[in-house]
Design an enzyme around this catalytic site. Sequence first.
Site, PDB file in Angstrom:
ATOM      1  N   PRO A  89       0.818  -1.211   0.000  1.00 23.00           N
ATOM      2  CA  PRO A  89       0.000   0.000   0.000  1.00 23.00           C
ATOM      3  C   PRO A  89       0.853   1.262   0.000  1.00 23.00           C
ATOM      4  O   PRO A  89       1.938   1.268   0.587  1.00 23.00           O
ATOM      5  CB  PRO A  89      -0.807  -0.107   1.306  1.00 23.00           C
ATOM      6  CG  PRO A  89      -0.110  -1.125   2.140  1.00 23.00           C
ATOM      7  CD  PRO A  89       0.705  -1.993   1.228  1.00 23.00           C
ATOM      8  N   ASP A  90       0.402   2.311  -0.683  1.00 19.72           N
ATOM      9  CA  ASP A  90       1.128   3.587  -0.616  1.00 19.72           C
ATOM     10  C   ASP A  90       0.585   4.395   0.556  1.00 19.72           C
ATOM     11  O   ASP A  90      -0.129   3.873   1.412  1.00 19.72           O
ATOM     12  CB  ASP A  90       1.042   4.339  -1.958  1.00 19.72           C
ATOM     13  CG  ASP A  90      -0.371   4.781  -2.300  1.00 19.72           C
ATOM     14  OD1 ASP A  90      -1.294   4.552  -1.492  1.00 19.72           O
ATOM     15  OD2 ASP A  90      -0.574   5.366  -3.385  1.00 19.72           O
ATOM     16  N   PHE A  91       0.945   5.650   0.643  1.00 20.23           N
ATOM     17  CA  PHE A  91       0.419   6.503   1.710  1.00 20.23           C
ATOM     18  C   PHE A  91      -0.974   7.018   1.376  1.00 20.23           C
ATOM     19  O   PHE A  91      -1.901   6.896   2.149  1.00 20.23           O
ATOM     20  CB  PHE A  91       1.316   7.733   1.881  1.00 20.23           C
ATOM     21  CG  PHE A  91       2.425   7.571   2.888  1.00 20.23           C
ATOM     22  CD1 PHE A  91       2.512   6.448   3.679  1.00 20.23           C
ATOM     23  CD2 PHE A  91       3.380   8.571   3.042  1.00 20.23           C
ATOM     24  CE1 PHE A  91       3.531   6.303   4.602  1.00 20.23           C
ATOM     25  CE2 PHE A  91       4.400   8.449   3.957  1.00 20.23           C
ATOM     26  CZ  PHE A  91       4.481   7.316   4.735  1.00 20.23           C
ATOM     27  N   ARG A  92      -1.085   7.634   0.190  1.00 19.73           N
ATOM     28  CA  ARG A  92      -2.193   8.555  -0.006  1.00 19.73           C
ATOM     29  C   ARG A  92      -3.308   8.083  -0.920  1.00 19.73           C
ATOM     30  O   ARG A  92      -4.295   8.799  -1.075  1.00 19.73           O
ATOM     31  CB  ARG A  92      -1.656   9.909  -0.516  1.00 19.73           C
ATOM     32  CG  ARG A  92      -0.776  10.598   0.508  1.00 19.73           C
ATOM     33  CD  ARG A  92      -0.152  11.886   0.004  1.00 19.73           C
ATOM     34  NE  ARG A  92       0.639  12.530   1.046  1.00 19.73           N
ATOM     35  CZ  ARG A  92       1.886  12.210   1.344  1.00 19.73           C
ATOM     36  NH1 ARG A  92       2.510  11.265   0.679  1.00 19.73           N
ATOM     37  NH2 ARG A  92       2.524  12.830   2.309  1.00 19.73           N
ATOM     38  N   ASN A 163      11.150   4.802  -1.625  1.00 19.27           N
ATOM     39  CA  ASN A 163      10.556   3.587  -1.072  1.00 19.27           C
ATOM     40  C   ASN A 163      11.476   2.891  -0.094  1.00 19.27           C
ATOM     41  O   ASN A 163      12.700   2.953  -0.206  1.00 19.27           O
ATOM     42  CB  ASN A 163      10.157   2.638  -2.197  1.00 19.27           C
ATOM     43  CG  ASN A 163       9.011   3.210  -3.005  1.00 19.27           C
ATOM     44  OD1 ASN A 163       8.400   4.184  -2.585  1.00 19.27           O
ATOM     45  ND2 ASN A 163       8.734   2.628  -4.146  1.00 19.27           N
ATOM     46  N   ASP A 165      10.625  -0.382   0.718  1.00 20.97           N
ATOM     47  CA  ASP A 165      10.263  -1.791   0.596  1.00 20.97           C
ATOM     48  C   ASP A 165      11.373  -2.631  -0.008  1.00 20.97           C
ATOM     49  O   ASP A 165      11.292  -3.859  -0.065  1.00 20.97           O
ATOM     50  CB  ASP A 165       8.977  -1.941  -0.240  1.00 20.97           C
ATOM     51  CG  ASP A 165       9.088  -1.266  -1.610  1.00 20.97           C
ATOM     52  OD1 ASP A 165      10.201  -1.228  -2.188  1.00 20.97           O
ATOM     53  OD2 ASP A 165       8.066  -0.775  -2.117  1.00 20.97           O
ATOM     54  N   HIS A 195      15.160   7.583   1.550  1.00 18.35           N
ATOM     55  CA  HIS A 195      14.552   7.508   2.883  1.00 18.35           C
ATOM     56  C   HIS A 195      15.029   6.281   3.651  1.00 18.35           C
ATOM     57  O   HIS A 195      14.363   5.817   4.563  1.00 18.35           O
ATOM     58  CB  HIS A 195      13.024   7.546   2.762  1.00 18.35           C
ATOM     59  CG  HIS A 195      12.532   8.848   2.180  1.00 18.35           C
ATOM     60  ND1 HIS A 195      11.239   9.049   1.770  1.00 18.35           N
ATOM     61  CD2 HIS A 195      13.181  10.018   1.936  1.00 18.35           C
ATOM     62  CE1 HIS A 195      11.114  10.287   1.295  1.00 18.35           C
ATOM     63  NE2 HIS A 195      12.278  10.894   1.381  1.00 18.35           N
TER      64      HIS A 195
HETATM   65  P1  CNA Z   1       2.381   8.729  -1.716  1.00 18.46           P
HETATM   66  O1  CNA Z   1       2.335  10.066  -1.123  1.00 18.46           O
HETATM   67  O2  CNA Z   1       1.516   7.668  -1.147  1.00 18.46           O
HETATM   68  O3  CNA Z   1       2.032   8.910  -3.273  1.00 18.46           O
HETATM   69  C1  CNA Z   1       1.895   7.825  -4.145  1.00 18.46           C
HETATM   70  C2  CNA Z   1       1.519   8.379  -5.514  1.00 18.46           C
HETATM   71  O4  CNA Z   1       1.494   7.294  -6.406  1.00 18.46           O
HETATM   72  C3  CNA Z   1       0.155   9.039  -5.563  1.00 18.46           C
HETATM   73  O5  CNA Z   1       0.206  10.165  -6.399  1.00 18.46           O
HETATM   74  C4  CNA Z   1      -0.742   7.951  -6.164  1.00 18.46           C
HETATM   75  O6  CNA Z   1      -1.834   8.460  -6.887  1.00 18.46           O
HETATM   76  C5  CNA Z   1       0.245   7.271  -7.078  1.00 18.46           C
HETATM   77  N1  CNA Z   1      -0.076   5.865  -7.332  1.00 18.46           N
HETATM   78  C6  CNA Z   1      -0.363   4.897  -6.440  1.00 18.46           C
HETATM   79  N2  CNA Z   1      -0.543   3.719  -7.053  1.00 18.46           N
HETATM   80  C7  CNA Z   1      -0.394   3.973  -8.389  1.00 18.46           C
HETATM   81  C8  CNA Z   1      -0.468   3.170  -9.536  1.00 18.46           C
HETATM   82  N3  CNA Z   1      -0.733   1.862  -9.475  1.00 18.46           N
HETATM   83  N4  CNA Z   1      -0.261   3.744 -10.729  1.00 18.46           N
HETATM   84  C9  CNA Z   1       0.013   5.077 -10.836  1.00 18.46           C
HETATM   85  N5  CNA Z   1       0.102   5.882  -9.769  1.00 18.46           N
HETATM   86  C10 CNA Z   1      -0.089   5.332  -8.552  1.00 18.46           C
HETATM   87  O7  CNA Z   1       3.868   8.149  -1.733  1.00 18.46           O
HETATM   88  P2  CNA Z   1       5.250   8.927  -1.978  1.00 18.46           P
HETATM   89  O8  CNA Z   1       6.240   7.887  -2.261  1.00 18.46           O
HETATM   90  O9  CNA Z   1       5.111  10.035  -2.921  1.00 18.46           O
HETATM   91  O10 CNA Z   1       5.521   9.552  -0.540  1.00 18.46           O
HETATM   92  C11 CNA Z   1       6.725   9.449   0.043  1.00 18.46           C
HETATM   93  C12 CNA Z   1       6.707   8.579   1.293  1.00 18.46           C
HETATM   94  C13 CNA Z   1       5.864   7.344   1.170  1.00 18.46           C
HETATM   95  C14 CNA Z   1       8.082   8.049   1.506  1.00 18.46           C
HETATM   96  O11 CNA Z   1       8.630   8.594   2.644  1.00 18.46           O
HETATM   97  C15 CNA Z   1       7.984   6.526   1.613  1.00 18.46           C
HETATM   98  O12 CNA Z   1       8.849   6.013   2.560  1.00 18.46           O
HETATM   99  C16 CNA Z   1       6.568   6.287   1.982  1.00 18.46           C
HETATM  100  N6  CNA Z   1       6.003   4.974   1.641  1.00 18.46           N
HETATM  101  C17 CNA Z   1       6.748   4.011   1.031  1.00 18.46           C
HETATM  102  C18 CNA Z   1       6.185   2.797   0.722  1.00 18.46           C
HETATM  103  C19 CNA Z   1       7.029   1.757   0.040  1.00 18.46           C
HETATM  104  O13 CNA Z   1       8.209   1.658   0.328  1.00 18.46           O
HETATM  105  N7  CNA Z   1       6.442   1.000  -0.913  1.00 18.46           N
HETATM  106  C20 CNA Z   1       4.841   2.536   1.019  1.00 18.46           C
HETATM  107  C21 CNA Z   1       4.100   3.547   1.654  1.00 18.46           C
HETATM  108  C22 CNA Z   1       4.694   4.760   1.966  1.00 18.46           C
END
Ligand code: CNA
Length: 346
Positions: A89-92, A163, A165, A195
Amino acid sequence: MALCPRRVVAALKLLGPGGERAWARQPRITGGRRPISFSAGASSIFGSGGNSRKEKLLLQDVAELIRTRACQRVVVMVGAGISTPSGVPDFRSPGSGLYSNLQQYDIPYPEAIFELEFFFHNPKPFFALAKELYPGNYRPNVTHYFFRLLHEKGLLLRLYTQNIDGLERAFQKLTVVTENFHASGIPASKLIEAHGSFASATCAVCRTPSPGEDFWADVMVDRIPRCPVCTGIVKPDIVFFGEPLPQRFLLHVIDFPMADLLLILGTSLEVEPFASLSEAVQSSVPRLLINRDLVGPLAWRPRSRDVVQLGDVVHGVEKLVELLGWTEEMQDLIQRETGKLDGQDR
Ligand code: CNA
């Protein structure tokens, strides 16, 4: 340079070459792109004659720049959105993002999970997230392998990831780190984990490094990892808000002015100082955003050579790969790598 959520420390900006602020935060959402038909080759994209520099670029133009090697210093910036197709899962993202599912982590507000003060008060939510992100729980997707192809073709100057992960490394089951050459095939020298990562951990009190195996053994049985020297909490080397970014992040000072193409994928560009890097390439350098939404400086301070591919990241990458003529190569690579991972699982 410390990690900051954008709205908390809006004043922290990267400095431009002359010491001036690289950009000012004045949100301005454009009414969308007005694509102008443009099918000329790479030479005219970079050509000095006529008004070609003012032409809007399209995805196929970016593919052409890569395919013809008119661009061969490609810098990539990525965020959590490249890993959602892998199931992380992402953050937002509304509904599926961590911020929409906070109840399972028992935190007062979203950013708390990455705040030191809250971590010392209650480290359990963070370690629950760590357990979730355990190396081997998830697998890289097409997007990660696209970067590998870029690297193999000698086109990747650097991959900057937010990321944690480890999927750019493609951590394999129970192998915590391969320092010099990551299993995904992207060497450590090409990767900036802005990060931090779970690959190493340090006592938050006496700073003694902790072996990864001990750390994971505790996390997997829901025990808070403790330092054998001082009993302080052992924290993986993930950058929390307010903490300095890894030294290697400073490579951006060299990389971004040198880049001849910037690819931005799967990030909301909400976290500083990472977000501002999108403004650090020269203004003549094309920037391609592949993301669900139009974000950050590309939304409110667009440049004439921006290309925006909105929608699912895998779909966008597959389209680019097809335009590049790399589809078969990509399928072979994925098949090979999936075979390796399956072999490890047996
Ligand atoms: P965010 O703020 O959650 O943004 C994610 C972006 O990706 C958003 O604009 C979404 O609309 C877009 N998005 C999500 N899924 C898709 C998809 N399938 N196709 C196209 N677009 C998509 O995350 P950011 O990385 O911008 O924020 C930075 C934070 C999130 C960092 O400090 C990370 O450590 C932190 N984070 C990391 C993970 C991970 O490592 N996978 C997971 C959750 C949060």
